[in-house]
Every structure is written in structure tokens, then in C-alpha cells.
Design an enzyme around this catalytic site. Structure first.
Site, PDB file in Angstrom:
ATOM      1  CB  THR A  88      -7.696  -5.526   9.858  1.00  0.00           C
ATOM      2  OG1 THR A  88      -8.083  -6.516   9.217  1.00  0.00           O
ATOM      3  CG2 THR A  88      -7.866  -4.251   8.989  1.00  0.00           C
ATOM      4  CE1 TYR A 122      -9.795  -2.877   0.786  1.00  0.00           C
ATOM      5  CE2 TYR A 122      -8.790  -1.030  -0.183  1.00  0.00           C
ATOM      6  CZ  TYR A 122      -8.734  -2.150   0.465  1.00  0.00           C
ATOM      7  OH  TYR A 122      -7.355  -2.691   0.720  1.00  0.00           O
ATOM      8  CE  LYS A 156      -3.962  -2.106   2.428  1.00  0.00           C
ATOM      9  NZ  LYS A 156      -5.117  -2.054   3.191  1.00  0.00           N
ATOM     10  CG  HIS A 216      -5.434  -6.298  -0.237  1.00  0.00           C
ATOM     11  ND1 HIS A 216      -6.746  -6.425   0.362  1.00  0.00           N
ATOM     12  CD2 HIS A 216      -5.487  -7.413  -1.261  1.00  0.00           C
ATOM     13  CE1 HIS A 216      -7.574  -7.304  -0.197  1.00  0.00           C
ATOM     14  NE2 HIS A 216      -6.752  -7.756  -1.223  1.00  0.00           N
ATOM     15  CD  GLU A 224      -9.202  -9.171  -3.584  1.00  0.00           C
ATOM     16  OE1 GLU A 224      -8.064  -9.749  -3.340  1.00  0.00           O
ATOM     17  OE2 GLU A 224     -10.026  -8.664  -2.798  1.00  0.00           O
ATOM     18  CG  ASN A 280      -3.907  -2.006   6.665  1.00  0.00           C
ATOM     19  OD1 ASN A 280      -3.740  -1.819   5.618  1.00  0.00           O
ATOM     20  ND2 ASN A 280      -4.879  -2.784   7.194  1.00  0.00           N
TER      21      ASN A 280
HETATM   22  P1  DAT Z   1      -8.363  -6.634   5.617  1.00  0.00           P
HETATM   23  O1  DAT Z   1      -7.375  -5.317   5.106  1.00  0.00           O
HETATM   24  O2  DAT Z   1      -7.455  -7.126   6.905  1.00  0.00           O
HETATM   25  O3  DAT Z   1      -9.041  -7.608   4.807  1.00  0.00           O
HETATM   26  P2  DAT Z   1     -10.866  -5.268   5.792  1.00  0.00           P
HETATM   27  O4  DAT Z   1     -11.219  -6.282   4.745  1.00  0.00           O
HETATM   28  O5  DAT Z   1     -11.649  -5.602   6.974  1.00  0.00           O
HETATM   29  O6  DAT Z   1      -9.441  -5.661   6.460  1.00  0.00           O
HETATM   30  O7  DAT Z   1     -10.813  -3.647   5.426  1.00  0.00           O
HETATM   31  C1  DAT Z   1     -10.150  -3.309   4.180  1.00  0.00           C
HETATM   32  C2  DAT Z   1      -9.248  -2.053   4.381  1.00  0.00           C
HETATM   33  O8  DAT Z   1     -10.123  -1.091   5.022  1.00  0.00           O
HETATM   34  C3  DAT Z   1      -8.261  -2.260   5.577  1.00  0.00           C
HETATM   35  O9  DAT Z   1      -7.104  -2.787   5.319  1.00  0.00           O
HETATM   36  C4  DAT Z   1      -8.192  -0.900   6.094  1.00  0.00           C
HETATM   37  C5  DAT Z   1      -9.394  -0.543   5.863  1.00  0.00           C
HETATM   38  N1  DAT Z   1     -10.034  -0.282   7.343  1.00  0.00           N
HETATM   39  C6  DAT Z   1     -10.833  -1.555   7.930  1.00  0.00           C
HETATM   40  N2  DAT Z   1     -11.382  -1.196   8.746  1.00  0.00           N
HETATM   41  C7  DAT Z   1     -11.236   0.068   9.219  1.00  0.00           C
HETATM   42  C8  DAT Z   1     -11.339   0.935  10.188  1.00  0.00           C
HETATM   43  N3  DAT Z   1     -12.014   0.629  11.384  1.00  0.00           N
HETATM   44  N4  DAT Z   1     -11.023   2.379  10.139  1.00  0.00           N
HETATM   45  C9  DAT Z   1     -10.511   2.740   8.966  1.00  0.00           C
HETATM   46  N5  DAT Z   1      -9.946   1.822   8.007  1.00  0.00           N
HETATM   47  C10 DAT Z   1     -10.353   0.650   8.199  1.00  0.00           C
HETATM   48 MG    MG Z   2     -10.336  -7.466   3.441  1.00  0.00          MG
END
Ligand code: DAT
Ligand code: MG
Length: 140
Positions: free
Chosen positions: A93, A51, A11, A117, A128, A114
Site C-alpha cells: 500500500t 471505500y 488511480k 487499486h 467490486e 499510490n
Molecule cells: P490497499 O489499497 O493496498 O488495499 P487499503 O485497503 O488498506 O490498501 O487502503 C485503501 C486505500 O486507502 C489505499 O490504497 C490508500 C489509502 N490509505 C490507506 N492507508 C492510508 C494512510 N495511512 N494514509 C492515507 N491514505 C491511506
Molecule cells: Mg484494500
């Protein structure tokens, strides 16, 4: 376990800090092969579609802004149980909850920034991968 493919993104927070090589070394050390890779600037439309599952969430606009804020490295990883393995190397995450030694624990700046991905299922990995790569770009 089966030979599997997953989709990965380094990222913008990580490319900004020049961490592509360090993250790739962690993926390779875990037994994942980088069989496709390109550095791109994600468009707004790509980030919104990618997303899309999160579009009703309060963080969605910020997430799209972040993902388009700088270069990303999109990748196809191949290995035994690649989807789960990549999720393990990445960590939780929220970097604050990630295991020691994971990419997100070592490099993540926040739940949004973070660093990495990874697809969450083989089905989503296939979707994807197809969204970012043509078949001929993937050399297994
Ligand atoms: P992951 O990337 O671990 O699959 P996810 O699919 O739940 O996690 O979310 C996608 C992305 O969205 C994640 O990498 C960062 C962002 N994100 C998730 N939860 C968030 C939150 N509570 N506040 C801000 N960004 C968030
Ligand atoms: Mg995810």
C-alpha cells in the site's frame, strides 16, 4: 490454481501522468488479461461506497477527495490466481514499502496517491466488479 477475476483501478495520480499504458503492460506481462476496462470520473458517492470499509479512518475524506480528483481507469483482470497476482504486481500500500519493480514502487507518489487499486479477495473482487461493470461489458 484457478482461473480468477479481480477488480483493478488505475488511480488519478497515474492517469494524470499518462501512465495507463505502462501499467497495463505490467499487468499483461504478469499474465493478467484485461477483459473489461473503462475510463471514468468517479463520483463522490461511488468513492464513498467503494471505500466504505475505511469510512471511520482519519484518511477517509482525503481518500474520497483524491479518488474523485481526476479520471480513473476501472478494469476487470482475469488470470490464474488473479487476485494475489495483481496484489503482487501492485506492491505494498505504501510505495515506500513496496518491492522493487512493482507498480506502486515505480509510480506511487505517496500512501494515498499510490497509482493502483487491486481487490484483496475473490469475494471482494466479485462485489467490486459488479459495482462498476454490467455483465455485458465484461468479455472474457
Ligand atoms: P490497499 O489499497 O493496498 O488495499 P487499503 O485497503 O488498506 O490498501 O487502503 C485503501 C486505500 O486507502 C489505499 O490504497 C490508500 C489509502 N490509505 C490507506 N492507508 C492510508 C494512510 N495511512 N494514509 C492515507 N491514505 C491511506
Ligand atoms: Mg484494500
Amino acid at each position: 490454481m484457478a482461473l480468477e477475476r479481480t477488480f483493478s483501478i488505475i488511480k488519478p495520480d497515474a492517469t494524470r501522468r499518462n501512465l495507463t499504458g505502462k501499467i497495463n503492460a505490467m499487468l499483461e506481462d504478469a499474465g493478467l488479461r484485461i477483459i473489461a476496462q473503462k475510463r471514468i470520473r468517479m463520483t463522490q458517492e461511488q468513492a464513498e461506497t467503494f471505500y466504505g470499509v475505511h469510512k471511520e479512518r482519519a484518511f477517509f475524506p482525503d481518500l474520497v477527495k483524491f479518488m474523485t480528483s481526476g479520471p480513473v481507469v476501472v478494469q476487470v483482470l482475469e488470470g490464474e490466481g488473479a487476485v494475489l497476482k495483481n496484489r503482487e504486481v501492485m506492491g505494498a500500500t505504501n510505495p515506500a514499502n513496496a518491492e522493487d519493480g512493482t507498480i506502486r514502487k515505480l509510480f506511487g507518489e505517496s500512501v494515498e496517491a499510490n497509482s493502483a487499486h487491486g481487490s484483496d479477495s475473490p469475494e471482494n473482487a466479485a462485489i467490486e466488479i459488479a459495482y462498476f461493470f454490467a455483465g455485458a461489458e465484461i468479455v472474457g
